[in-house]
Design a protein around this motif. Structure first.
Motif, PDB file in Angstrom:
ATOM      1  N   VAL A  56       0.865  -1.178   0.000  1.00 41.25           N
ATOM      2  CA  VAL A  56       0.000   0.000   0.000  1.00 41.25           C
ATOM      3  C   VAL A  56       0.906   1.234   0.000  1.00 41.25           C
ATOM      4  CG1 VAL A  56      -1.823   1.245   1.219  1.00 41.25           C
ATOM      5  CG2 VAL A  56      -1.743  -1.265   1.301  1.00 41.25           C
ATOM      6  N   PRO A  57       0.688   2.191  -0.898  1.00 38.33           N
ATOM      7  CA  PRO A  57       1.583   3.356  -0.951  1.00 38.33           C
ATOM      8  C   PRO A  57       1.552   4.162   0.345  1.00 38.33           C
ATOM      9  CG  PRO A  57       0.253   3.207  -2.946  1.00 38.33           C
ATOM     10  CD  PRO A  57      -0.313   2.209  -1.977  1.00 38.33           C
ATOM     11  N   ALA A  58       2.724   4.528   0.831  1.00 37.66           N
ATOM     12  CA  ALA A  58       2.795   5.405   1.997  1.00 37.66           C
ATOM     13  C   ALA A  58       2.100   6.716   1.651  1.00 37.66           C
ATOM     14  CB  ALA A  58       4.241   5.652   2.382  1.00 37.66           C
ATOM     15  N   GLY A  59       1.377   7.261   2.613  1.00 38.82           N
ATOM     16  CA  GLY A  59       0.597   8.460   2.360  1.00 38.82           C
ATOM     17  C   GLY A  59      -0.856   8.156   2.089  1.00 38.82           C
ATOM     18  N   THR A  60      -1.189   6.855   1.904  1.00 37.21           N
ATOM     19  CA  THR A  60      -2.592   6.492   1.742  1.00 37.21           C
ATOM     20  C   THR A  60      -3.345   6.807   3.028  1.00 37.21           C
ATOM     21  OG1 THR A  60      -2.046   4.718   0.195  1.00 37.21           O
ATOM     22  CG2 THR A  60      -4.205   4.605   1.249  1.00 37.21           C
ATOM     23  N   ASP A  61      -4.442   7.509   2.900  1.00 37.14           N
ATOM     24  CA  ASP A  61      -5.235   7.913   4.055  1.00 37.14           C
ATOM     25  C   ASP A  61      -5.821   6.672   4.725  1.00 37.14           C
ATOM     26  OD1 ASP A  61      -6.882   9.098   5.885  1.00 37.14           O
ATOM     27  OD2 ASP A  61      -8.185  10.079   4.417  1.00 37.14           O
ATOM     28  N   PHE A  62      -5.565   6.498   6.030  1.00 34.63           N
ATOM     29  CA  PHE A  62      -6.090   5.346   6.758  1.00 34.63           C
ATOM     30  C   PHE A  62      -7.619   5.326   6.755  1.00 34.63           C
ATOM     31  CE2 PHE A  62      -2.317   4.174   9.736  1.00 34.63           C
ATOM     32  CZ  PHE A  62      -1.542   3.943   8.618  1.00 34.63           C
ATOM     33  N   ALA A  63      -8.242   6.485   6.602  1.00 33.32           N
ATOM     34  CA  ALA A  63      -9.705   6.529   6.545  1.00 33.32           C
ATOM     35  C   ALA A  63     -10.232   5.937   5.241  1.00 33.32           C
ATOM     36  CB  ALA A  63     -10.201   7.967   6.702  1.00 33.32           C
ATOM     37  N   SER A  64      -9.369   5.799   4.226  1.00 29.72           N
ATOM     38  CA  SER A  64      -9.802   5.251   2.938  1.00 29.72           C
ATOM     39  C   SER A  64      -9.576   3.747   2.840  1.00 29.72           C
ATOM     40  CB  SER A  64      -9.069   5.959   1.796  1.00 29.72           C
ATOM     41  OG  SER A  64      -7.707   5.555   1.756  1.00 29.72           O
ATOM     42  N   ILE A  65      -8.984   3.130   3.879  1.00 29.69           N
ATOM     43  CA  ILE A  65      -8.738   1.688   3.887  1.00 29.69           C
ATOM     44  C   ILE A  65      -9.791   1.025   4.781  1.00 29.69           C
ATOM     45  CG2 ILE A  65      -7.086  -0.135   4.446  1.00 29.69           C
ATOM     46  CD1 ILE A  65      -4.861   1.919   4.041  1.00 29.69           C
ATOM     47  N   ARG A  66     -10.633   0.202   4.193  1.00 29.63           N
ATOM     48  CA  ARG A  66     -11.742  -0.404   4.947  1.00 29.63           C
ATOM     49  C   ARG A  66     -11.447  -1.868   5.229  1.00 29.63           C
ATOM     50  NH1 ARG A  66     -15.364   2.354   6.611  1.00 29.63           N
ATOM     51  NH2 ARG A  66     -17.194   1.541   7.658  1.00 29.63           N
ATOM     52  N   LEU A  67     -11.618  -2.262   6.494  1.00 32.90           N
ATOM     53  CA  LEU A  67     -11.406  -3.641   6.942  1.00 32.90           C
ATOM     54  C   LEU A  67     -12.757  -4.317   7.078  1.00 32.90           C
ATOM     55  CD1 LEU A  67      -8.785  -2.850   9.748  1.00 32.90           C
ATOM     56  CD2 LEU A  67      -8.387  -3.167   7.289  1.00 32.90           C
ATOM     57  N   ILE A  68     -12.884  -5.505   6.475  1.00 30.90           N
ATOM     58  CA  ILE A  68     -14.186  -6.177   6.409  1.00 30.90           C
ATOM     59  C   ILE A  68     -14.033  -7.636   6.798  1.00 30.90           C
ATOM     60  CG2 ILE A  68     -16.058  -6.884   4.865  1.00 30.90           C
ATOM     61  CD1 ILE A  68     -15.331  -4.381   3.172  1.00 30.90           C
ATOM     62  N   ALA A  69     -14.906  -8.096   7.696  1.00 27.29           N
ATOM     63  CA  ALA A  69     -14.999  -9.522   8.042  1.00 27.29           C
ATOM     64  C   ALA A  69     -16.470  -9.832   8.302  1.00 27.29           C
ATOM     65  CB  ALA A  69     -14.149  -9.845   9.260  1.00 27.29           C
ATOM     66  N   TYR A  70     -17.054 -10.689   7.478  1.00 28.71           N
ATOM     67  CA  TYR A  70     -18.471 -11.030   7.575  1.00 28.71           C
ATOM     68  C   TYR A  70     -18.633 -12.531   7.813  1.00 28.71           C
ATOM     69  CZ  TYR A  70     -20.755  -6.708   5.995  1.00 28.71           C
ATOM     70  OH  TYR A  70     -21.243  -5.430   5.914  1.00 28.71           O
ATOM     71  N   ARG A  71     -19.570 -12.874   8.666  1.00 25.15           N
ATOM     72  CA  ARG A  71     -20.058 -14.256   8.653  1.00 25.15           C
ATOM     73  C   ARG A  71     -20.802 -14.443   7.342  1.00 25.15           C
ATOM     74  NH1 ARG A  71     -19.325 -16.813  13.404  1.00 25.15           N
ATOM     75  NH2 ARG A  71     -19.047 -15.531  15.286  1.00 25.15           N
ATOM     76  N   CYS A  72     -20.611 -15.589   6.716  1.00 22.85           N
ATOM     77  CA  CYS A  72     -21.124 -15.725   5.356  1.00 22.85           C
ATOM     78  C   CYS A  72     -21.621 -17.144   5.094  1.00 22.85           C
ATOM     79  CB  CYS A  72     -20.034 -15.367   4.350  1.00 22.85           C
ATOM     80  SG  CYS A  72     -18.598 -16.466   4.440  1.00 22.85           S
ATOM     81  N   GLU A  73     -22.320 -17.286   3.995  1.00 19.80           N
ATOM     82  CA  GLU A  73     -22.721 -18.609   3.503  1.00 19.80           C
ATOM     83  C   GLU A  73     -22.470 -18.658   2.001  1.00 19.80           C
ATOM     84  OE1 GLU A  73     -26.949 -19.343   3.636  1.00 19.80           O
ATOM     85  OE2 GLU A  73     -27.319 -17.225   4.051  1.00 19.80           O
TER      86      GLU A  73
END
Length: 452
Positions: free
Chosen positions: A282-299
């Motif tokens: 990930v390029p340095a300077g990338t806004d941490f607010a623009s990086i989304r972490l996702i974990a879903y229970r799924c089927e």
């Protein structure tokens, strides 16, 4: 109290209702903003203009707060002040006309992404506008990208946070996941870092994703650039190949890798990770607010092999691009980039066969549709360990004059020679209960404030 720093962009957009300062002409305004850190920025002077529009952005490094935001304080965590003075440029000596002081700790959340307007006070009574109040419109473009030193200074001593100075890695739990999901930051070099999600319980049906909401130049502009870089005799196919090489260096710099283990990978202490999802480089300077972490229970919703998709469109044996373009049924052919698209699920996903100079790449294109926002996708090879990479596009990647809008492309890397299409599997998952759905910035703030 402050702890650590972050870099953001301070944008001076425009001013309105400026006073008359000269008898024979309008004001010649420019702005100087001085931050409590000592940094000072200056806009250009716009001559004879009482409603100037600058739209100038300046990178600034601001202090971070280490304590939770109090009443009226900004969740950005910025602290300090900025003193703003609007000048009128004169022949011999410039005049200070209007001023304002902005407390960065009270920035509204919207100030990190949307313009906001502040009033300007006259420095002398003669500079007061005849009617109304003079104003200045500003914006802070993003909540700031943290360095390794700023992250460790903020997280040092925080419970459940692991700091590994030798590898420049920070590991922390994610709030709301009930201790099932951890994240890490690893600073590889000064200009890049990795973001990783870990599932620390075995046999969990979770779908992991890391979405980076970074702008991407339109494909039409890149195609035009590639064509323009060659003379008029250059074929469109060569230009397209040039374009793909440019994309690989610029727009697809971030690669995503997924790996699983029934026995678990050592994470820290006695904790093991049974599933790992990583965003590399990930390029340095990338806004941490623009990086989304996702974990879903799924089927699982759908599973199909790549050969079944290809056979449904008439694919038999090894086909060159020209042969495939001529004989396959119900496919979309992009002759500019030598790509062939075959529907997997109509309106949702397509198998993408990408002909390059020396090989053929098999990919899955996830279309930009509302339905796909509720689905997760995976591509893998049966009985074979390989790396998966995923390119995310925002705005969507436009193909075939806009008829195809692609949100993501999944590709398998380092596939063993002779791998059959029947061993390449494509799966989609219905995303149900979210365990994690937050930005990297929010995840770090939650750890600091004790929510994780």
């Amino acid at each position: 109290m402050t702890n650590g720093q972050a870099t953001t962009k301070f944008k001076v957009i425009s001013a309105a209702n400026l006073p008359v300062t000269d008898r024979n002409s309008l004001i010649d305004p420019y702005v100087i903003a001085t931050f409590s850190t000592g940094t000072s920025v200056r806009t250009k002077c716009l001559k004879n203009n009482d409603a100037p529009v600058w739209n100038e952005s300046f990178p600034v490094t601001l202090p971070r707060r280490s304590t939770p935001p109090g009443p009226g304080q900004s969740p950005s965590g910025f602290s300090g002040t900025v003193n703003i003075v609007l000048f009128d440029q004169n022949t011999f000596k410039d005049s200070q006309v209007l001023k304002a002081t902005l407390d960065l700790s009270t920035l509204p959340p919207s100030a990190l992404s949307e313009p906001f307007t502040i009033p300007l006070e006259p420095i002398k009574e003669k500079y007061r506008p005849i009617k109304g109040t003079a104003s200045l419109t500003l914006c802070f473009e993003g909540s700031g990208a943290d360095t390794y030193d700023s992250i460790t200074s903020r997280l040092c001593g925080v419970p459940n946070v692991i700091l590994e100075s030798k590898t420049k890695t920070v590991i922390f739990p994610i709030a709301g996941s009930k201790g099932l999901v951890y994240a890490s930051l690893k600073y590889e070099r000064r200009n890049i870092f990795d973001v990783t999600l870990y599932v620390v319980e075995p046999n969990l049906a979770l779908f992991l994703d890391i979405a980076i909401n970074a702008p991407r130049r339109s494909m039409d502009a890149l195609v035009a650039s590639a064509l323009a870089s060659n003379d008029s005799s250059t074929s469109p196919n060569l230009a397209a190949r040039t374009l793909r090489k440019y994309e690989s260096k610029k727009d697809r710099a971030v690669k995503f890798h997924r790996s699983t283990s029934t026995e678990g990978f050592p994470l820290f202490g006695d904790v093991k990770a049974f599933e790992v999802y990583k965003a590399n480089d990930v390029p340095a300077g990338t806004d941490f607010a623009s990086i989304r972490l996702i974990a879903y229970r799924c089927e699982q919703q759908m599973q199909i092999s790549a050969d079944k998709v290809a056979l449904a469109h008439g694919w038999k044996g090894a086909l060159s691009f020209l042969t495939a373009a001529e004989h396959l049924q119900d496919v979309v052919v992009d002759r500019k980039t030598e790509e062939i698209y075959m529907e997997i699920v109509p309106g949702q996903s397509m198998l993408l066969v990408d002909y390059d100079e020396s090989n053929v790449d098999i990919k899955v294109a996830i279309l930009d549709t509302p339905e796909n926002a509720k689905l997760g996708y995976e591509m893998y090879i049966k009985r074979q360990i390989c790396e998966r990479t995923m390119a995310c596009y925002n705005p969507p990647l436009s193909r075939m004059d806009g008829r195809i809008q692609i949100a993501k492309i999944i590709q398998l890397d380092d596939v063993d020679y002779g791998t059959s299409l029947s061993d390449i599997r494509i799966r989609s998952f219905r995303l149900n209960v979210p365990l994690v759905n937050c930005s990297l910035h929010e995840a770090i703030e939650n750890v600091i404030t004790g929510k994780a």
